[in-house]
Motif scaffolding. Structure first.
Motif, PDB file in Angstrom:
ATOM      1  N   TYR A 159       0.836  -1.207   0.000  1.00 49.81           N
ATOM      2  CA  TYR A 159       0.000   0.000   0.000  1.00 49.81           C
ATOM      3  C   TYR A 159       0.868   1.253   0.000  1.00 49.81           C
ATOM      4  CZ  TYR A 159      -3.402   3.459   1.609  1.00 49.81           C
ATOM      5  OH  TYR A 159      -4.187   4.570   1.730  1.00 49.81           O
ATOM      6  N   MET A 160       1.974   1.243   0.738  1.00 47.08           N
ATOM      7  CA  MET A 160       2.896   2.371   0.718  1.00 47.08           C
ATOM      8  C   MET A 160       3.460   2.597  -0.678  1.00 47.08           C
ATOM      9  SD  MET A 160       5.046   2.069   4.302  1.00 47.08           S
ATOM     10  CE  MET A 160       6.215   3.299   3.685  1.00 47.08           C
ATOM     11  N   ILE A 161       3.812   1.513  -1.358  1.00 49.21           N
ATOM     12  CA  ILE A 161       4.331   1.625  -2.723  1.00 49.21           C
ATOM     13  C   ILE A 161       3.256   2.171  -3.658  1.00 49.21           C
ATOM     14  CG2 ILE A 161       5.224   0.311  -4.683  1.00 49.21           C
ATOM     15  CD1 ILE A 161       6.521  -1.597  -2.697  1.00 49.21           C
ATOM     16  N   TYR A 162       2.008   1.684  -3.477  1.00 43.03           N
ATOM     17  CA  TYR A 162       0.898   2.154  -4.319  1.00 43.03           C
ATOM     18  C   TYR A 162       0.681   3.650  -4.162  1.00 43.03           C
ATOM     19  CZ  TYR A 162      -3.977   3.142  -5.473  1.00 43.03           C
ATOM     20  OH  TYR A 162      -5.123   3.709  -5.952  1.00 43.03           O
ATOM     21  N   ARG A 163       0.699   4.139  -2.907  1.00 45.24           N
ATOM     22  CA  ARG A 163       0.508   5.573  -2.675  1.00 45.24           C
ATOM     23  C   ARG A 163       1.654   6.386  -3.276  1.00 45.24           C
ATOM     24  NH1 ARG A 163      -2.824   7.896   0.924  1.00 45.24           N
ATOM     25  NH2 ARG A 163      -1.209   9.415   1.423  1.00 45.24           N
ATOM     26  N   ALA A 164       2.877   5.850  -3.193  1.00 39.70           N
ATOM     27  CA  ALA A 164       4.016   6.567  -3.767  1.00 39.70           C
ATOM     28  C   ALA A 164       3.905   6.651  -5.285  1.00 39.70           C
ATOM     29  CB  ALA A 164       5.316   5.885  -3.361  1.00 39.70           C
ATOM     30  N   LEU A 165       3.512   5.551  -5.919  1.00 37.36           N
ATOM     31  CA  LEU A 165       3.345   5.556  -7.375  1.00 37.36           C
ATOM     32  C   LEU A 165       2.177   6.446  -7.792  1.00 37.36           C
ATOM     33  CD1 LEU A 165       3.929   1.761  -8.163  1.00 37.36           C
ATOM     34  CD2 LEU A 165       5.509   3.664  -8.529  1.00 37.36           C
ATOM     35  N   LYS A 166       1.120   6.461  -6.970  1.00 36.61           N
ATOM     36  CA  LYS A 166      -0.037   7.296  -7.282  1.00 36.61           C
ATOM     37  C   LYS A 166       0.318   8.771  -7.228  1.00 36.61           C
ATOM     38  CE  LYS A 166      -4.862   7.996  -5.910  1.00 36.61           C
ATOM     39  NZ  LYS A 166      -5.921   7.615  -4.939  1.00 36.61           N
ATOM     40  N   SER A 167       1.224   9.138  -6.305  1.00 36.28           N
ATOM     41  CA  SER A 167       1.626  10.546  -6.197  1.00 36.28           C
ATOM     42  C   SER A 167       2.450  11.003  -7.390  1.00 36.28           C
ATOM     43  CB  SER A 167       2.423  10.767  -4.907  1.00 36.28           C
ATOM     44  OG  SER A 167       3.665  10.068  -4.960  1.00 36.28           O
ATOM     45  N   LEU A 168       3.007  10.050  -8.166  1.00 35.28           N
ATOM     46  CA  LEU A 168       3.801  10.411  -9.326  1.00 35.28           C
ATOM     47  C   LEU A 168       2.949  10.754 -10.542  1.00 35.28           C
ATOM     48  CD1 LEU A 168       6.637   7.715  -9.129  1.00 35.28           C
ATOM     49  CD2 LEU A 168       6.811  10.152  -8.589  1.00 35.28           C
ATOM     50  N   GLY A 196       3.783  20.128   2.365  1.00 35.64           N
ATOM     51  CA  GLY A 196       2.772  20.100   3.395  1.00 35.64           C
ATOM     52  C   GLY A 196       1.828  18.927   3.385  1.00 35.64           C
ATOM     53  N   THR A 197       0.712  19.038   2.618  1.00 34.05           N
ATOM     54  CA  THR A 197      -0.317  18.008   2.669  1.00 34.05           C
ATOM     55  C   THR A 197       0.108  16.749   1.945  1.00 34.05           C
ATOM     56  OG1 THR A 197      -1.327  18.959   0.681  1.00 34.05           O
ATOM     57  CG2 THR A 197      -2.129  19.750   2.809  1.00 34.05           C
ATOM     58  N   GLU A 198       1.076  16.820   1.087  1.00 33.39           N
ATOM     59  CA  GLU A 198       1.468  15.647   0.290  1.00 33.39           C
ATOM     60  C   GLU A 198       1.994  14.534   1.164  1.00 33.39           C
ATOM     61  OE1 GLU A 198       2.040  13.253  -2.960  1.00 33.39           O
ATOM     62  OE2 GLU A 198       1.006  15.173  -2.793  1.00 33.39           O
ATOM     63  N   LEU A 199       2.701  14.890   2.233  1.00 37.82           N
ATOM     64  CA  LEU A 199       3.339  13.864   3.043  1.00 37.82           C
ATOM     65  C   LEU A 199       2.595  13.543   4.327  1.00 37.82           C
ATOM     66  CD1 LEU A 199       7.092  14.787   2.652  1.00 37.82           C
ATOM     67  CD2 LEU A 199       5.877  12.859   1.671  1.00 37.82           C
ATOM     68  N   LYS A 200       1.482  14.225   4.592  1.00 36.74           N
ATOM     69  CA  LYS A 200       0.734  13.927   5.801  1.00 36.74           C
ATOM     70  C   LYS A 200      -0.101  12.672   5.592  1.00 36.74           C
ATOM     71  CE  LYS A 200       0.411  18.592   7.678  1.00 36.74           C
ATOM     72  NZ  LYS A 200      -0.484  19.677   8.078  1.00 36.74           N
ATOM     73  N   GLY A 201       0.044  11.691   6.500  1.00 36.86           N
ATOM     74  CA  GLY A 201      -0.698  10.456   6.370  1.00 36.86           C
ATOM     75  C   GLY A 201      -2.173  10.668   6.646  1.00 36.86           C
ATOM     76  N   ASP A 202      -3.057   9.879   5.987  1.00 37.10           N
ATOM     77  CA  ASP A 202      -4.487   9.957   6.224  1.00 37.10           C
ATOM     78  C   ASP A 202      -4.889   8.828   7.163  1.00 37.10           C
ATOM     79  OD1 ASP A 202      -5.416   8.447   3.013  1.00 37.10           O
ATOM     80  OD2 ASP A 202      -4.067   7.807   4.616  1.00 37.10           O
TER      81      ASP A 202
END
Length: 316
Positions: A159-168, A196-202
């Motif tokens: 899931y961490m990898i998915y979120r990182a790829l999604k941010s690209l 700011g908001t890009e790195l804050k976890g939900d």
């Protein structure tokens, strides 16, 4: 201009010294790792025996054993957090690769550690009390639970990898009304600039951290609950397990704040977050891969099933 050049020239040898220090620490840990593991196991077995002795004292109506039981359980939880474990690895990997607020760095690992005690209580209540399973069957069930928890850690890494790829992925531009007098700066708080908001976890990410930590019940907690249930003092066993989880939670919370502080200082040392924006997804992907590899190692090294029960294998 001269000040910036001097600062840059000072950071290069400092970064080299920091890298050498980390390599030296890694070498020392690698050299003494087996001895450290043996010491942790020996200390754990010794504490197991003391906790069982205190339960036997309570069973013999020696009420002073209750105070010693809670003190020993809290100490066990603190020492359990010092040794190698999945909770520390998850917290360290996540907080070192993701920006979190100080409040989240306190609460998320704390709740995850407490969940370990809750999952151990549910495990024993459902299987030992609800289904009245024998010790060998419970050991088999524990084996499956630990396998599943390893899979959950791997899923969280994915899931961490998915979120990182999604941010690209490029985002669509949206047109909205902006007040003409508004100026974007570091104090405006609108979240349209920087990291700011890009790195804050939900909440989904926080729930994933809690589940990855808490889904794997502590073997020592299961042993205490099993033995207290056999003696007919299960309430003392539950209290001891939650006290144990509290000791672990406080230690893990201290570790998480240390990791967060180290991350912030490292970013500030290398010139702040704005110059490292391009590396953020790469670091997140690396963290996810590390968690997947760690989950694979846990999956392959689960404690074997004991026909006589895990409390026998734990030295009790």
């Amino acid at each position: 201009m001269i000040t910036q050049r001097l600062t840059r020239d000072w950071r290069v040898p400092a970064a080299g010294l920091m890298a050498l220090a980390l390599l030296f620490i890694a070498f020392v840990l690698h050299t003494h790792w087996s001895a450290f593991i043996q010491w942790c196991l020996a200390t754990q077995i010794t504490l197991h025996r003391y906790l069982v002795m205190y339960l036997l004292q309570l069973n013999n109506h020696q009420h002073s054993g209750g105070l010693w039981l809670l003190m020993g359980a809290f100490l066990y939880g603190v020492l359990h957090a010092i040794g190698p474990g999945h909770g520390k690895f998850i917290v360290t990997t996540y907080l070192s690769t993701n920006k979190e607020s100080e409040l989240a760095a306190r609460i998320v690992p704390f709740v995850g550690s407490l969940m370990q005690g809750v999952s151990a209580i549910l495990f024993v209540f459902i299987l030992a009390i609800g289904f009245n399973l024998a010790s060998g069957d419970i050991s088999t069930s524990r084996w499956y639970v630990e396998k599943i928890s390893a899979v959950l850690i791997g899923v969280f890494g994915a899931y961490m990898i998915y979120r990182a790829l999604k941010s690209l992925r490029p985002r669509r531009m949206t047109i909205s009304y902006i007040k003409p007098l508004h100026q974007h700066d570091e104090q405006c708080g609108c979240g349209h600039h920087g990291m700011g908001t890009e790195l804050k976890g939900d909440w989904k990410t926080h729930l994933g951290v809690v589940m990855a930590i808490g889904a794997r019940p502590c073997s020592g907690a299961i042993m205490i609950l099993m033995f207290s249930n056999a003696l007919g003092i299960i309430s003392w066993g539950i209290t001891a397990v939650m006290t144990m989880s509290l000791g672990t939670a406080l230690s893990i919370m201290g570790l998480s704040l240390t990791v967060r502080c180290a991350r912030e200082r490292t970013l500030a040392f290398f010139g702040g977050g704005s110059s490292l924006n391009g590396l953020v997804p790469v670091v997140k992907i690396a963290g996810g891969i590390v968690l997947i590899l760690f989950a694979t190692l846990l999956f392959l090294t689960v404690i074997p099933v004991s026909a006589n029960g895990d409390y026998i294998a734990a030295g009790c």
